[in-house]
Write a protein that holds these residues in place. Structure first.
Motif, short mmCIF file in Angstrom:
data_model
loop_
_atom_site.label_atom_id
_atom_site.label_comp_id
_atom_site.label_asym_id
_atom_site.label_seq_id
_atom_site.Cartn_x
_atom_site.Cartn_y
_atom_site.Cartn_z
N PRO A 1 0.82 -1.22 0.00
CA PRO A 1 0.00 0.00 0.00
C PRO A 1 0.85 1.27 0.00
N HIS B 1 -5.47 2.76 3.00
CA HIS B 1 -4.27 2.90 3.84
C HIS B 1 -4.02 4.34 4.29
N HIS C 1 -4.01 3.11 -1.34
CA HIS C 1 -4.66 1.85 -0.97
C HIS C 1 -3.78 0.68 -1.40
N SER C 2 -4.33 -0.52 -1.28
CA SER C 2 -3.55 -1.73 -1.53
C SER C 2 -3.32 -2.00 -3.00
#
Length: 558
Positions: free
Chosen positions: A148, A400, A415-416
């Protein structure tokens, strides 16, 4: 004849003098009337207020504090200076209120019609009704190999900094898509932050904190910042603060390279760190649900408040520095009033899963990211909201970090799967101050602003919980201050010093601590010992001989 010719000229000059003086005097009176108003004295109301009463009402919002009272001031000169200062502050607020008409842009929000709800509007719906420039601000970066990502923007909102957990660092101008630098450090990156401008940034890596320039060249390694987790930069103080698994909060001066302060939190590892933009106080969230407030000039937290029943996951402070939002592992999102430090929050909200990131925009919008959802709340500290302002879902993504872009209606999400940029109408400030943060700053302006910011650098000793306290005067008498100093010295003298070898054992330390403890049994035993000692001394003394009146006639031995 020459004297006769010069005399009329002199006469004309003398005649012209009073006329000029009278004209100047009348102009001065007119100017004084405009400045000081009708009537005599400096305390008269300005004439401009009567001409524009609406501006006078709007000027109240621009006043900074109450005017200084002059009724109890005995010195006439000081009273005049204070009155002039109050008049200048009042005139400045009035000019700011009248300058509102020069602001080119106005802030706007989403408005629903009928039974519609604003949180049901998707990004695709917004893209169909906005201009082409706004459509380009909505994009996605698919970077799943190094996710992330942690996100950060410059104060003027032009540059974007990305830090991947797997070691990917990238800086870019997100408005044009121009890549500034990109590098792979081949170790984990936990947090990133810009420094005073876009020429330098810092990264919290696996072991230490590293500082890079705009080209990706490594400049410094801060080896005293061990195992860092979070970073933040105080731009007006040139202080880089970090906290991590070691449980220490450290301040590093980036202008001189010195370590200003190093505080031990004594609350274990810390992974939540945010700054208050109003007073530069740092807010730390801990695993026991406590939020502590720190300044570099105190080794203990200035405030310690229990906010959640579980670990604190995220924290954010609004632009005014008066409200704080916290999210815990208990699934609660709480809004606090920092001025009260009350046990109960202002309002509480529930999130289906614990929120991983929080952030306030310049206009007071709050973003909360949990799981694959992002919710944006409006007026969360004004009243209890029944529904969010906007909602955005990203399937198969885990949030995240999130950051609002300054002076733009855009929210950046890490984010991931990489990075995403979404449009949030009404989040950014529509008008900017070019002397504070200029989105259209040139290279020459950036250099001048850097020199000016170094000259205007605020010392770390001035960071306090209440910035207005610096302007206050200690009205206590000299005797009271002297007694307080003596008491402080006495407390320092009582403090136990570190003894030499053999005298600092546990038994010795306990005996020294018990030396000043008052115990009833100890006092009774001590009194009994004193009585026995007095009896023994009395028994050893010889009894005096009885004398009579005739003893004075006795013959003394020579």
């Amino acid at each position: 004849q020459q004297q006769q010719q010069q005399q009329p000229g002199r006469k004309r000059r003398r005649d012209a003098g009073p006329a000029h003086d009278s004209h100047t005097g009348s102009a001065g009176k007119d100017a004084q009337g405009i400045k000081g108003g009708k009537g005599k004295g400096k305390g008269a109301k300005p004439e401009m207020e009567d001409q524009d009463p609406e501006a006078t009402q709007r000027a109240v919002a621009y006043r900074r504090g109450k005017p200084v009272g002059v009724s109890r001031v005995a010195d006439r000169k000081l009273k005049g200076h204070l009155r002039a200062q109050n008049a200048k502050a009042k005139a400045a607020a009035l000019h700011l209120a009248k300058a509102e008409v020069l602001l080119p842009e106005q802030a706007g929000f989403l408005e629903a019609e009928g039974m519609e709800k604003t949180f049901k509007f998707t990004q695709r719906d917004l893209a169909e009704h906005v201009d082409l420039n706004t459509q380009q601000k909505r994009f996605d970066l698919n970077l799943p190999d190094f996710a992330p990502y942690t996100v950060d923007y410059t104060p003027n909102g032009r540059r974007l900094l990305l830090g991947g957990r797997s070691g990917h660092l990238a800086a870019m101008d997100w408005t044009t898509g121009a890549l500034q630098c990109e590098l792979h450090v081949r170790e984990s990156v936990r947090d990133v932050t810009w420094l005073h401008n876009e020429t330098m940034f810092a990264a919290a890596q696996k072991r230490f904190v590293f500082i890079y320039d705009h080209a990706g060249t490594e400049l410094h390694v801060l080896r005293k910042h061990i195992d860092p987790q979070r970073l933040t930069f105080l731009r007006y103080h040139f202080l880089l603060a970090s906290t991590g698994n070691a449980g220490f909060l450290k301040y590093q001066d980036t202008s001189t390279g010195q370590l200003v302060a190093e505080h031990r939190t004594r609350l274990g590892p810390c992974r939540v760190l945010e700054q208050n933009p109003y007073n530069a106080v740092l807010h730390l969230g801990h695993n026991n649900g406590v939020v502590t407030l720190w300044t570099p000039n105190m080794s203990t937290p200035v405030v310690k408040q229990l906010c959640h029943r579980g670990p604190v996951q995220a924290l954010a402070v609004d632009r005014s520095g008066l409200h704080m939002a916290t999210a815990g592992l208990d699934g609660q999102l709480k809004i606090w009033d920092i001025r009260k430090f009350a046990d109960q929050p202002l309002y509480e909200y529930y999130t289906p899963t614990p929120a991983a990131c929080l952030d306030f925009s310049q206009r007071g919008l709050l973003s909360a990211g949990f799981g694959s959802h992002v919710q944006v709340w409006k007026d969360v500290y004004v009243s209890k909201q029944k529904s969010p302002y906007m909602s955005h879902e990203m399937p198969a993504h885990v949030m995240h970090s999130s950051r609002f872009v300054p002076f733009e209606d855009v929210l950046g999400l890490g984010h991931s799967k990489g990075f995403s940029s979404i449009v949030v109408p009404g989040s950014g400030e529509p008008n900017f101050d070019a002397f504070e943060a200029n989105p259209f700053q040139t290279k020459r302006q950036r250099q001048e602003a850097e020199v000016k910011s170094l000259l205007d650098k605020v010392p770390a000793e001035l960071i306090t919980l209440n910035p207005n306290q610096i302007l206050q005067v200690d009205r206590a008498s000299a005797e009271v201050r002297h007694s307080e100093d003596q008491l402080t010295k006495a407390e320092r003298a009582i403090k136990e010093k570190n003894r030499k070898r053999g005298r600092n054992k546990v038994r010795k330390r306990l005996m020294r601590k018990q030396a000043n403890v008052i115990d009833s049994r100890k006092e009774a035993l001590k009194q009994k010992l004193d009585d026995d000692r007095k009896k023994r001394e009395a028994a050893k003394r010889p009894e005096p001989e009885r004398k009579t009146v005739l003893d004075r006639f006795a013959v003394r031995d020579a």
